[in-house]
Design a protein around this motif. Sequence first.
Motif, PDB file in Angstrom:
ATOM      1  N   VAL A   1       0.845  -1.192   0.000  1.00  0.00           N
ATOM      2  CA  VAL A   1       0.000   0.000   0.000  1.00  0.00           C
ATOM      3  C   VAL A   1       0.880   1.242   0.000  1.00  0.00           C
ATOM      4  CG1 VAL A   1      -1.964  -1.094   1.172  1.00  0.00           C
ATOM      5  CG2 VAL A   1      -0.171  -0.023   2.530  1.00  0.00           C
ATOM      6  N   ARG A   2       0.283   2.363  -0.380  1.00  0.00           N
ATOM      7  CA  ARG A   2       0.998   3.634  -0.410  1.00  0.00           C
ATOM      8  C   ARG A   2       0.076   4.770   0.024  1.00  0.00           C
ATOM      9  NH1 ARG A   2       4.321   0.339  -1.006  1.00  0.00           N
ATOM     10  NH2 ARG A   2       5.995   0.209  -2.529  1.00  0.00           N
ATOM     11  N   THR A   3       0.692   5.817   0.578  1.00  0.00           N
ATOM     12  CA  THR A   3       0.010   7.089   0.759  1.00  0.00           C
ATOM     13  C   THR A   3       0.282   7.891  -0.500  1.00  0.00           C
ATOM     14  OG1 THR A   3       0.318   7.068   3.157  1.00  0.00           O
ATOM     15  CG2 THR A   3      -0.091   9.212   2.137  1.00  0.00           C
ATOM     16  N   VAL A   4      -0.755   8.466  -1.087  1.00  0.00           N
ATOM     17  CA  VAL A   4      -0.599   9.253  -2.306  1.00  0.00           C
ATOM     18  C   VAL A   4      -0.647  10.729  -1.925  1.00  0.00           C
ATOM     19  CG1 VAL A   4      -1.545   9.788  -4.585  1.00  0.00           C
ATOM     20  CG2 VAL A   4      -1.691   7.450  -3.688  1.00  0.00           C
ATOM     21  N   THR A   5       0.337  11.498  -2.397  1.00  0.00           N
ATOM     22  CA  THR A   5       0.357  12.941  -2.171  1.00  0.00           C
ATOM     23  C   THR A   5       0.342  13.656  -3.518  1.00  0.00           C
ATOM     24  OG1 THR A   5       2.770  13.018  -2.106  1.00  0.00           O
ATOM     25  CG2 THR A   5       1.630  12.703  -0.003  1.00  0.00           C
ATOM     26  N   SER A   6      -0.300  14.817  -3.544  1.00  0.00           N
ATOM     27  CA  SER A   6      -0.383  15.575  -4.788  1.00  0.00           C
ATOM     28  C   SER A   6      -0.793  17.006  -4.462  1.00  0.00           C
ATOM     29  CB  SER A   6      -1.402  14.915  -5.731  1.00  0.00           C
ATOM     30  OG  SER A   6      -1.336  15.512  -7.018  1.00  0.00           O
ATOM     31  N   THR A   7      -1.281  17.707  -5.480  1.00  0.00           N
ATOM     32  CA  THR A   7      -1.844  19.046  -5.305  1.00  0.00           C
ATOM     33  C   THR A   7      -3.128  19.157  -6.112  1.00  0.00           C
ATOM     34  OG1 THR A   7      -0.553  19.946  -7.141  1.00  0.00           O
ATOM     35  CG2 THR A   7       0.391  20.178  -4.927  1.00  0.00           C
ATOM     36  N   ILE A   8      -3.982  20.074  -5.680  1.00  0.00           N
ATOM     37  CA  ILE A   8      -5.231  20.377  -6.390  1.00  0.00           C
ATOM     38  C   ILE A   8      -5.292  21.887  -6.563  1.00  0.00           C
ATOM     39  CG2 ILE A   8      -7.750  20.437  -6.134  1.00  0.00           C
ATOM     40  CD1 ILE A   8      -7.613  17.719  -4.816  1.00  0.00           C
ATOM     41  N   LYS A   9      -5.738  22.330  -7.727  1.00  0.00           N
ATOM     42  CA  LYS A   9      -5.854  23.761  -8.001  1.00  0.00           C
ATOM     43  C   LYS A   9      -6.926  24.384  -7.110  1.00  0.00           C
ATOM     44  CE  LYS A   9      -4.224  23.543 -12.707  1.00  0.00           C
ATOM     45  NZ  LYS A   9      -4.474  23.791 -14.119  1.00  0.00           N
ATOM     46  N   VAL A  10      -6.671  25.644  -6.714  1.00  0.00           N
ATOM     47  CA  VAL A  10      -7.591  26.394  -5.865  1.00  0.00           C
ATOM     48  C   VAL A  10      -7.914  27.713  -6.548  1.00  0.00           C
ATOM     49  CG1 VAL A  10      -7.906  27.526  -3.624  1.00  0.00           C
ATOM     50  CG2 VAL A  10      -6.616  25.389  -3.767  1.00  0.00           C
ATOM     51  N   SER A  11      -9.201  28.020  -6.646  1.00  0.00           N
ATOM     52  CA  SER A  11      -9.575  29.331  -7.180  1.00  0.00           C
ATOM     53  C   SER A  11      -9.971  30.237  -6.019  1.00  0.00           C
ATOM     54  CB  SER A  11     -10.721  29.207  -8.193  1.00  0.00           C
ATOM     55  OG  SER A  11     -11.863  28.668  -7.587  1.00  0.00           O
ATOM     56  N   GLY A  12      -9.620  31.517  -6.158  1.00  0.00           N
ATOM     57  CA  GLY A  12      -9.968  32.513  -5.153  1.00  0.00           C
ATOM     58  C   GLY A  12      -9.151  32.453  -3.880  1.00  0.00           C
ATOM     59  N   GLY A  13      -8.001  31.790  -3.951  1.00  0.00           N
ATOM     60  CA  GLY A  13      -7.182  31.661  -2.751  1.00  0.00           C
ATOM     61  C   GLY A  13      -5.909  32.464  -2.806  1.00  0.00           C
ATOM     62  N   ASP A  14      -5.241  32.580  -1.656  1.00  0.00           N
ATOM     63  CA  ASP A  14      -3.978  33.303  -1.607  1.00  0.00           C
ATOM     64  C   ASP A  14      -2.835  32.482  -2.201  1.00  0.00           C
ATOM     65  OD1 ASP A  14      -4.015  31.492   0.533  1.00  0.00           O
ATOM     66  OD2 ASP A  14      -2.882  32.799   1.867  1.00  0.00           O
ATOM     67  N   ILE A  15      -3.100  31.195  -2.460  1.00  0.00           N
ATOM     68  CA  ILE A  15      -2.160  30.307  -3.132  1.00  0.00           C
ATOM     69  C   ILE A  15      -2.957  29.553  -4.196  1.00  0.00           C
ATOM     70  CG2 ILE A  15      -0.586  28.336  -2.853  1.00  0.00           C
ATOM     71  CD1 ILE A  15      -0.150  29.219   0.021  1.00  0.00           C
ATOM     72  N   ALA A  16      -2.344  29.291  -5.337  1.00  0.00           N
ATOM     73  CA  ALA A  16      -3.051  28.698  -6.476  1.00  0.00           C
ATOM     74  C   ALA A  16      -3.291  27.196  -6.361  1.00  0.00           C
ATOM     75  CB  ALA A  16      -2.286  28.988  -7.765  1.00  0.00           C
ATOM     76  N   GLN A  17      -2.575  26.516  -5.461  1.00  0.00           N
ATOM     77  CA  GLN A  17      -2.744  25.075  -5.302  1.00  0.00           C
ATOM     78  C   GLN A  17      -2.691  24.719  -3.829  1.00  0.00           C
ATOM     79  OE1 GLN A  17       0.505  23.512  -7.684  1.00  0.00           O
ATOM     80  NE2 GLN A  17      -0.912  23.037  -9.326  1.00  0.00           N
ATOM     81  N   VAL A  18      -3.408  23.645  -3.483  1.00  0.00           N
ATOM     82  CA  VAL A  18      -3.356  23.131  -2.127  1.00  0.00           C
ATOM     83  C   VAL A  18      -2.735  21.733  -2.155  1.00  0.00           C
ATOM     84  CG1 VAL A  18      -5.723  22.172  -2.180  1.00  0.00           C
ATOM     85  CG2 VAL A  18      -4.650  22.710   0.015  1.00  0.00           C
ATOM     86  N   SER A  19      -1.811  21.478  -1.241  1.00  0.00           N
ATOM     87  CA  SER A  19      -1.254  20.135  -1.135  1.00  0.00           C
ATOM     88  C   SER A  19      -2.312  19.229  -0.515  1.00  0.00           C
ATOM     89  CB  SER A  19       0.018  20.156  -0.273  1.00  0.00           C
ATOM     90  OG  SER A  19      -0.246  20.707   0.997  1.00  0.00           O
ATOM     91  N   CYS A  20      -2.269  17.966  -0.923  1.00  0.00           N
ATOM     92  CA  CYS A  20      -3.274  17.027  -0.440  1.00  0.00           C
ATOM     93  C   CYS A  20      -2.683  15.625  -0.385  1.00  0.00           C
ATOM     94  CB  CYS A  20      -4.510  17.055  -1.321  1.00  0.00           C
ATOM     95  SG  CYS A  20      -4.201  16.641  -3.052  1.00  0.00           S
TER      96      CYS A  20
END
Length: 124
Positions: free
Chosen positions: A49-68
Amino acid sequence: MEVKTLTCIRCPMGCLMSVHVENNKVVSVSGNTCKRGDTYAKKEVTDPVRTVTSTIKVSGGDIAQVSCKTSTDVKKDRVMDVMRALKGVKTTAPVSIGDVLIKDVAGTGVDIIATKDIRKINRK
């Protein structure tokens, strides 16, 4: 008897381990210097098994992507399904650490959660 060689990833030691497998069952593990290595080797050979990490785009935020990341581990053979499900996903600010961004990603039963706070930008 089959012998699989693994490098442990559970601590910084990086022990080189030999896992002896017979009839799809782990018979013994050698080379580990702690119990975590033994547990990791058995799980990695029988049900990786693995933990998957990535980013998702964010609109209207102080940063354009959120880590997840995945809320729990997913089966290794489903990692690419999870990554494909993340492609093109967008969310809207604000976002808080722990927010569920995608529920049951790719039918795995695992959620994608935010690992960073993103503030909403107030435009005047």
